[in-house]
Motif scaffolding. Structure first.
Motif, PDB file in Angstrom:
ATOM      1  N   ILE A 148       1.018  39.201 -27.615  1.00  0.00           N
ATOM      2  CA  ILE A 148       1.773  39.633 -28.789  1.00  0.00           C
ATOM      3  C   ILE A 148       1.775  38.523 -29.824  1.00  0.00           C
ATOM      4  O   ILE A 148       2.001  37.354 -29.494  1.00  0.00           O
ATOM      5  CB  ILE A 148       3.225  40.004 -28.429  1.00  0.00           C
ATOM      6  CG1 ILE A 148       3.260  41.292 -27.602  1.00  0.00           C
ATOM      7  CG2 ILE A 148       4.069  40.194 -29.681  1.00  0.00           C
ATOM      8  CD1 ILE A 148       4.663  41.716 -27.210  1.00  0.00           C
ATOM      9  N   GLN A 183       3.906  38.136 -33.222  1.00  0.00           N
ATOM     10  CA  GLN A 183       5.032  38.838 -33.835  1.00  0.00           C
ATOM     11  C   GLN A 183       5.770  37.927 -34.796  1.00  0.00           C
ATOM     12  O   GLN A 183       5.998  36.747 -34.508  1.00  0.00           O
ATOM     13  CB  GLN A 183       5.967  39.332 -32.733  1.00  0.00           C
ATOM     14  CG  GLN A 183       7.148  40.163 -33.199  1.00  0.00           C
ATOM     15  CD  GLN A 183       8.008  40.576 -32.016  1.00  0.00           C
ATOM     16  OE1 GLN A 183       8.599  39.736 -31.341  1.00  0.00           O
ATOM     17  NE2 GLN A 183       8.069  41.873 -31.747  1.00  0.00           N
ATOM     18  N   LYS A 216       6.219  49.242 -26.347  1.00  0.00           N
ATOM     19  CA  LYS A 216       6.885  47.950 -26.389  1.00  0.00           C
ATOM     20  C   LYS A 216       7.800  47.773 -25.172  1.00  0.00           C
ATOM     21  O   LYS A 216       7.848  46.703 -24.561  1.00  0.00           O
ATOM     22  CB  LYS A 216       7.694  47.805 -27.684  1.00  0.00           C
ATOM     23  CG  LYS A 216       6.836  47.644 -28.937  1.00  0.00           C
ATOM     24  CD  LYS A 216       7.608  47.986 -30.199  1.00  0.00           C
ATOM     25  CE  LYS A 216       8.760  47.050 -30.468  1.00  0.00           C
ATOM     26  NZ  LYS A 216       8.352  45.758 -31.027  1.00  0.00           N
ATOM     27  N   GLU A 236       3.804  42.924 -36.129  1.00  0.00           N
ATOM     28  CA  GLU A 236       3.340  42.526 -34.807  1.00  0.00           C
ATOM     29  C   GLU A 236       1.965  43.112 -34.499  1.00  0.00           C
ATOM     30  O   GLU A 236       1.604  44.192 -34.975  1.00  0.00           O
ATOM     31  CB  GLU A 236       4.328  42.955 -33.721  1.00  0.00           C
ATOM     32  CG  GLU A 236       4.484  44.463 -33.595  1.00  0.00           C
ATOM     33  CD  GLU A 236       5.493  44.861 -32.534  1.00  0.00           C
ATOM     34  OE1 GLU A 236       6.328  44.011 -32.163  1.00  0.00           O
ATOM     35  OE2 GLU A 236       5.456  46.018 -32.081  1.00  0.00           O
ATOM     36  N   SER A 296      -0.233  43.656 -30.858  1.00  0.00           N
ATOM     37  CA  SER A 296      -0.081  43.564 -29.407  1.00  0.00           C
ATOM     38  C   SER A 296      -1.319  44.091 -28.701  1.00  0.00           C
ATOM     39  O   SER A 296      -1.994  45.002 -29.187  1.00  0.00           O
ATOM     40  CB  SER A 296       1.152  44.339 -28.940  1.00  0.00           C
ATOM     41  OG  SER A 296       0.988  45.723 -29.157  1.00  0.00           O
TER      42      SER A 296
END
Length: 780
Positions: free
Chosen positions: A49, A51, A161, A773, A775
């Protein structure tokens, strides 16, 4: 700054996408090749990730705050599961976790290698199985179970998430993570007798461990002295369990019995040397590792279950009809809350245990009775509790449609206790931008005085808490900043009250087994938007009532459901005549393109859930103390979800999600007395609140749990507090900007005065988080 962050994230996403696409076939071929060699199996997951979260609160514009309003988390995990089978009947399994924090990639402290999971398993003959080391197991909601959060038709962009956050903690459904020995026996006895299953478990649930009582890692309330505020353990905690199940009539009937003994090994009692009560001016003294929870656990749980698949017995392929009922009893040995026996006195006179008279035995009382020298011994008593759970599934299904009604009924008394079924997986915590609401020093700017605050540790009562932040965000290794933002040694001389300046894991999901005091404290800190009704699942103590859910489906492209539930406290808490809970909701999920015959999905979903709690005060209690009876109090919450997923090219898709939580509470509810615990902090009642989260993103999907996504979202919170109480000025959940004042009004510009608030009957606080973000999650 925003441009730079977007550029970095876009570059990261682009490189990662190319890497995943180019190497997926290679990864698969390598795994197949490794598995082809006898004795070796390789699986795993790669998660990463990048972020950035930007906090904004226009009300703080005229309030000096030296803490950062931007938080960046960048990391990558690689979990490799190796299964070695040197013989056909024995296999060794180990997970190797490689971690790197990308913000300071070249710093050795930012990388680590660990083995969080290891065991050896085997088979003797065709019926006997064994595991030594780490393993997972669940029996039933009243015996061995991990209660979860239920979000109806959760949008995919958020569900992904949450999946990553739970997997980071090695969680898998409702199974408990255990460490020890698991012995299983299974045998088929023919059609009439079906199958018999016997299992024995001996596992360690916790170990004697000294923790820094002021650190965020391992503490529920750092620097607090309430029982349950820390997870430091004076002893090793163990589980001894046996489970027997019989499934006759071709496994269409079910008989089960479970016996469990959960205990602290008092022979492992350990002590630590600390400054007494954290006073650095006092010399080190020997004290208990956890001086706030001295009562060792000794709990016996016995349960029996009976169930049957009526549709299976009659041989119907279309009928759905199965029933299960379970009853469990807990026998928990506790220390008397009324007496202590003085061992050094010849007559062993009893002395009051509850020295403060508040019904809660705090750390100050433990110290006051000289617990270090063990001159006092607490009398023991056994509290017997009972819990009943019944479930029914009834419906009808064909090849093209189906309808089903699921009903649950529970009756759990107030003394029922089993921490292996009541310890929740979710503990509501502040995650992103947690540095911002660290201690704010009292400073004066333009003659505006700011009251110090330190509120991160209070979780759901923190001024910047949001349900969505706690549910979906995590940071495996977060390093908080010092309060002064200095970089020399003096920056760490004064630690915040919420945590020490040291790295810790920020995650609301956990597999911990909590003590009775810790569970009570977590219930007092539970999030009413998602934990109001049954914070500890079907094993929640002091609940009676039922819930019904109607589910209908058409092929595999449409599903809808509606639910209704009503519960109450079996034994209303002191001061209340009745405490009742109600919930209802509905939702639909559909794949529009699939019903139209198109090859790619267009999935839409929407759901709504309402929960409420009503308190009816007991007139007799208030008449006895000569006070008027308060008006009945109510708390109501609504949770709305809407999601969309569109795949417009092979593997390329667009995701969007919207969530909204609203909460209202009438002003007569001024205290936390409805909880099963003492107030964890002075709180100005939150009488009205609205939380909204939306997020959109692009993804590259290879499989259900293999994707790359680039998302942008905003969380907006609008809370209104009742500040008429006398102690409202000391409330920790209201921002410092609410309590500023000025010594000389003439010295303040008129423009500034509009943004400065004096203490009034209500205070409205608004803040936002902008989240960007990228991911990656690949499970193979």
């Amino acid at each position: 700054m925003m441009t730079r962050t977007l550029s970095v994230l876009a570059l990261t996403a682009g490189v990662a996408a190319a890497s995943v696409a180019d190497n997926q076939d290679m990864i698969a071929s390598k795994v197949d090749s490794a598995n082809a060699h006898r004795g070796l199996e390789v699986t795993g997951a790669i998660r990463g990730i990048a972020q950035a979260s930007y906090y904004d609160n226009s009300q703080d514009k005229y309030v000096t705050n030296t803490m950062p309003d931007v938080e960046r988390n960048e990391f990558v995990n690689a979990d490799f599961n190796f299964g070695f089978r040197p013989w056909e009947s024995v296999r060794a399994n180990a997970m190797l976790r490689l971690y790197a924090g990308m913000q300071d990639y070249f710093a050795s402290a930012a990388k680590f290698i660990e083995v969080p999971w290891i065991n050896v398993e085997g088979q003797i003959g065709n019926n006997f199985y064994w595991i030594v080391g780490d393993f997972r197991q669940q029996y039933s909601p009243l015996t061995l179970f991990a209660p979860d959060i239920d979000i109806m038709y959760e949008p995919q962009v958020f569900a992904r998430k949450r999946h990553m956050a739970e997997k980071q903690q090695l969680l898998d459904g409702n199974q408990r993570n255990l460490q020890g020995v698991n012995l299983q026996f299974r045998a088929d006895l023919g059609e009439a007798l079906g199958q018999i299953r016997a299992e024995g478990i001996f596992a360690r649930l916790n170990r004697a461990q000294a923790l820094d009582l002021s650190g965020a890692e391992g503490n529920i309330l750092p620097n607090d002295t309430l029982p349950g505020s820390t997870q430091a353990s004076n002893t090793d905690k163990f589980l001894l369990a046996g489970n027997l199940e019989l499934l006759p009539l071709n496994k269409n009937l079910y008989l089960g019995a479970t016996a469990m003994y959960i205990f602290d090994n008092e022979d492992s009692y350990t002590y630590a040397y600390r400054h007494p009560m954290g006073d650095l001016n006092e010399p080190y003294q020997q004290e208990y590792i956890n001086p706030f929870e001295l009562d060792p656990q000794k709990t016996i749980v016995a349960a029996g279950r009976l169930g049957g698949d009526v549709a299976g017995i009659v041989g119907s392929k279309n009928l759905i009809l199965d029933l299960t009922a379970e009853a469990a009893m807990s026998m928990d040995q506790v220390s008397s809350t009324t007496k202590l026996v003085h061992l050094s006195a010849e007559n062993k006179d009893a002395v009051p245990f509850d020295l403060n008279g508040d019904g809660i035995v705090g750390a100050d009382e433990y110290f006051a009775i000289d617990s270090h020298t063990k001159t006092f011994e607490m009398e023991k008593e056994t509290q017997n509790g009972m819990a009943i759970n019944a479930n029914v599934n009834v419906g009808y299904k064909t090849d093209s449609w189906g309808v089903r009604l699921v009903g649950d009924v529970i009756k759990n008394d107030s003394l029922w206790f089993n921490n292996l079924a009541q310890s929740p997986k979710f503990f509501a915590q502040r995650i992103l931008n947690s540095d911002y609401d660290g201690n704010t020093k009292g400073q004066t700017t333009n003659k505006v005085t700011i009251t110090p605050r330190s509120t991160v540790k209070y979780g759901v009562n923190s001024q910047l808490y949001s349900t969505f932040d706690a549910l979906y965000n995590f940071a495996p290794k977060f390093a908080p900043v010092s309060k002064s933002l200095r970089t020399d040694d003096k920056a760490f001389e004064e630690q915040p009250e919420s945590y020490n300046i040291a790295p810790y894991n920020k995650n609301s999901w956990t597999g911990d087994v909590y003590s009775k005091a810790q569970i009570a404290l977590l219930n007092a800190m539970s999030d009413p938007a998602i934990q109001m009704i049954l914070p500890n699942g079907m094993a929640t103590a002091n609940r009676t009532g039922g819930r019904a859910t109607l589910i209908g489906s058409i092929d595999d492209w449409f599903e809808a459901q509606a639910l209704f539930g009503t519960f109450s406290q079996t034994s209303p808490l002191y001061g209340f005549k009745n405490v009742a809970y109600t919930e209802y909701g509905a939702g639909i999920k559909a794949d529009i393109f699939k019903v139209a015959g198109l090859p790619r999905p267009l999935e839409v979903s929407v759901s709504f859930r309402h929960s409420e709690r009503s308190l009816e005060y007991d007139p007799a209690v208030y008449a006895a103390i000569g006070m008027p009876v308060p008006g009945n109090a109510e708390m109501k919450t609504n949770f709305l979800n809407a999601g969309l997923y569109l795949q417009y090219l092979p593997r390329l898709g667009f995701t969007a999600g919207l969530q909204m939580v609203t909460m209202t509470m009438n002003e007569s509810q001024q205290t936390q007395s409805v909880t099963d615990y003492a107030a964890i902090a002075v709180v100005a009642p939150l009488v009205k609140g609205t939380q909204i989260q939306w997020m959109v993103g692009l993804d590259y999907s290879l499989d259900k749990h293999a994707w790359l996504s680039l998302n942008f979202g905003i969380v907006s919170v609008d809370n209104t507090y009742n500040t008429t109480a006398e102690n409202a000025k000391d409330a920790v959940n209201v921002p410092a900007s609410a309590w500023v004042h000025w010594d000389d009004r003439e010295g303040i510009d008129e423009k500034d005065k509009k943004h400065i608030t004096e203490l009034g009957p209500e205070y409205n606080n608004k803040f936002s988080q902008y989240i960007i973000e990228a991911s990656i999650n690949v499970e193979f």
